[in-house]
Design a protein around this motif. Structure first.
Motif, short mmCIF file in Angstrom:
data_model
loop_
_atom_site.label_atom_id
_atom_site.label_comp_id
_atom_site.label_asym_id
_atom_site.label_seq_id
_atom_site.Cartn_x
_atom_site.Cartn_y
_atom_site.Cartn_z
N THR A 152 -31.18 -82.17 33.52
CA THR A 152 -30.46 -81.10 32.67
C THR A 152 -29.21 -81.87 31.80
O THR A 152 -28.90 -82.65 32.46
CB THR A 152 -29.13 -80.90 34.12
N LEU A 176 -22.89 -86.63 37.83
CA LEU A 176 -24.47 -85.80 38.81
C LEU A 176 -25.30 -86.47 38.96
O LEU A 176 -26.05 -86.56 37.76
CB LEU A 176 -23.62 -84.60 38.38
N VAL A 223 -23.61 -77.73 39.43
CA VAL A 223 -22.37 -78.74 38.54
C VAL A 223 -21.11 -77.86 38.37
O VAL A 223 -20.22 -78.38 38.82
CB VAL A 223 -22.82 -77.81 36.24
N ARG A 281 -19.93 -78.42 42.50
CA ARG A 281 -19.23 -79.70 41.99
C ARG A 281 -18.42 -80.37 41.56
O ARG A 281 -17.21 -80.34 41.83
CB ARG A 281 -20.56 -81.02 41.54
N HIS A 334 -29.95 -77.95 36.82
CA HIS A 334 -29.37 -78.71 37.88
C HIS A 334 -27.47 -78.15 37.63
O HIS A 334 -26.66 -77.81 38.39
CB HIS A 334 -28.74 -80.17 37.87
N VAL A 366 -28.00 -85.06 35.68
CA VAL A 366 -28.06 -84.69 34.31
C VAL A 366 -27.56 -86.24 33.33
O VAL A 366 -27.05 -87.32 33.80
CB VAL A 366 -26.71 -84.22 34.36
N VAL A 422 -24.10 -77.31 29.00
CA VAL A 422 -25.09 -77.52 30.46
C VAL A 422 -26.22 -76.73 30.62
O VAL A 422 -26.27 -75.52 30.46
CB VAL A 422 -23.90 -78.02 31.50
N ILE A 475 -19.52 -84.26 34.95
CA ILE A 475 -21.32 -84.39 34.60
C ILE A 475 -22.14 -84.74 34.56
O ILE A 475 -22.89 -84.75 34.96
CB ILE A 475 -21.08 -82.63 33.26
#
Length: 491
Positions: A5, A104, A31, A34, A27, A107, A23, A101
């Protein structure tokens, strides 16, 4: 395709009311969970703007209260699941959100043009449309922007597809003749030349429309020039609506040319205020200033001669520039100056040549008579004191400024006779068209001199592959890398 991602800002760095991040990838839902919590993920709906409080997944620290929108693939820009976030435009907030971000699993930061590259690979657009995204972003005037939107909308893609279809039909017939070449007599080539010529004409028309990005990115240049104290600097300030250039009643205030940016209805231009041009330089610095003025005039797309409209001498159209320049207290006519050229042997740059005045007058694209608020009223016969073809303006009252803007816009941004015309800007597309044109020329030469069906079929296959390369039906990793590397990181 890369399974990771990707995330990147969509807006430039700096302070603003709102920023934007994108994004894209598998995933995206993780995101959301989270950043905003699992309950937000459970109620997540596509294409619905939501207000949420984003917190750092590691520390739980508040990042920002922001708006976010989820786009479910394939109904998104990239064809994947996409999340767009709109935090406040504080660079600290944007950086914290981006770092949270990126931290994670699965990503990473997007590479330049990677979002558009994924859109192409996922069939959301072809290669010509993908390239036009950059043109939409970087267009310098309205005509370029409209052309970029036509390209993005698929206007060129449709032309290329129709052309490739014609070539495919020809290739299919030729390849059929190859298959049965041993069973039949010589193939009948009657009518083939007309079809080849029609294809060649279509390719050439598209190729002729090429405009290089270097020429398109250059802003048009308009240059104001004329005698000292003619009102050039005041006119620049009036057009800008601000005191950008120093103004004084003392002639020769402007020693070097001053360049500003001016927005017209058709787009942005460069507007230059030059040092006043006189028949004789007052000193070495003045001579250098006038030399600079002449040099920038050579580059101008539009030369605007500014004359002091409050002076009766300057309101005579004949000898208009010459009559506005005096030497030793006397007005020197253009003809008398021309007679002195042979006997003048001053240092280079010290005095302006007589012919320069005549050239400057004759080469003006527009003559503007300034200071209309100080001009005397028309004479008793009702004749206007401004010659035909001139434009009367006042930097003080604003009279004539709109007409001047319109005249500049019409000259610098000429409208196409056909609003549906389009042009190509990609060097890659140009090279593909040149390959296709070379192939069709070889096919025509064979048809006229050595009509071997196997060779004709091969050349038409070359033409078809060149056309398919334009839209990306045939492409390589190296080509894709070179195209998208020039994009901004958030696109």
């Amino acid at each position: 395709m890369d399974s990771q991602t990707i995330v990147a800002p969509m807006t430039p760095s700096g302070v603003s009311a709102v920023a934007a991040l994108r994004v894209s990838g598998a995933h995206v839902r993780d995101v959301v969970a989270r950043l905003f919590g699992n309950e937000r993920l459970e109620n997540l709906k596509a294409r619905e703007a939501c207000l949420g409080t984003a917190r750092d997944p590691q520390s739980g620290k508040l990042i920002d209260s922001l708006l976010y929108i989820f786009f479910e693939g394939p109904n998104s820009y990239t064809g994947e699941d996409v999340l767009e976030l709109y935090p406040h435009g504080n660079p600290l907030i944007v950086r914290d959100l981006l770092q949270a971000i990126r931290g994670l699993d699965g990503v990473r930061l997007a590479e330049p043009g990677e979002f558009t590259r994924r859109a192409f690979l996922n069939g959301k657009m072809d290669l010509t449309q993908a390239e036009s995204v950059a043109d939409v972003i970087h267009s310098a005037n309205r005509a370029e922007l409209e052309n970029a939107h036509r390209l993005l909308g698929g206007a060129l893609s449709k032309k290329i597809a129709a052309l490739a279809s014609q070539v495919k039909d020809i290739s299919a017939r030729l390849e059929l003749d190859v298959d049965f070449a041993e069973e039949e007599a010589d193939p009948d080539f009657a009518g083939w030349e007309a079809r080849f010529v029609a294809v060649r004409k279509s390719i050439q028309q598209i190729l002729n429309s090429f405009h290089g990005k270097a020429s398109l990115s250059r802003l048009p240049l308009a240059v104001l020039y004329g005698a000292p104290n003619a009102g050039k600097s005041s006119l620049v300030n009036a057009l800008l609506g601000e005191d950008r250039v120093l103004v004084s009643n003392v002639p020769g205030t402007t020693r070097d040319f001053v360049e500003v940016r001016l927005f017209l209805p058709g787009g942005e231009i460069r507007l230059v205020d030059t040092a006043g041009i006189a028949a004789q330089a007052t000193d070495e610095l003045d001579a250098l200033s006038q030399k600079k003025s002449r040099e920038i005039l050579e580059e101008a797309d539009m030369k605007i001669l500014v004359l002091d409209g409050a002076s009766r001498k300057c309101r005579s159209r004949e000898g208009e520039l010459a009559s506005c320049h005096s030497r030793d207290g006397k007005i020197v006519s253009r003809h008398s100056r021309e007679g002195e050229i042979a006997s003048r042997h001053s240092r280079e740059g010290e005095n302006l040549r007589t012919s320069t005045f005549a050239d400057m007058t004759n080469n003006a694209d527009l003559v503007v008579y300034s200071k209309s608020d100080l001009r005397a009223s028309p004479d008793r016969n009702g004749a206007s004191p401004i010659p035909d073809g001139g434009l009367s303006v006042s930097s003080k009252t604003g009279e004539g400024l709109d007409a001047l803007r319109q005249a500049m816009n019409a000259s610098l941004f000429k409208q196409s006779a056909d609003a549906e015309d389009l042009w190509i800007t990609s060097e890659r597309e140009k090279a593909c068209l040149e390959d296709a044109l070379a192939g069709i020329d070889r096919a025509l030469d064979l048809l006229r001199n050595n009509p071997a069906v196997e060779l004709l079929a091969f050349e038409m296959q070359v033409v078809r592959h060149a056309l398919q390369s334009i839209t990306g039906e045939i492409s390589s990793e190296d080509i894709l890398q070179s195209i998208f590397a020039g994009f901004c990181i958030g696109k």
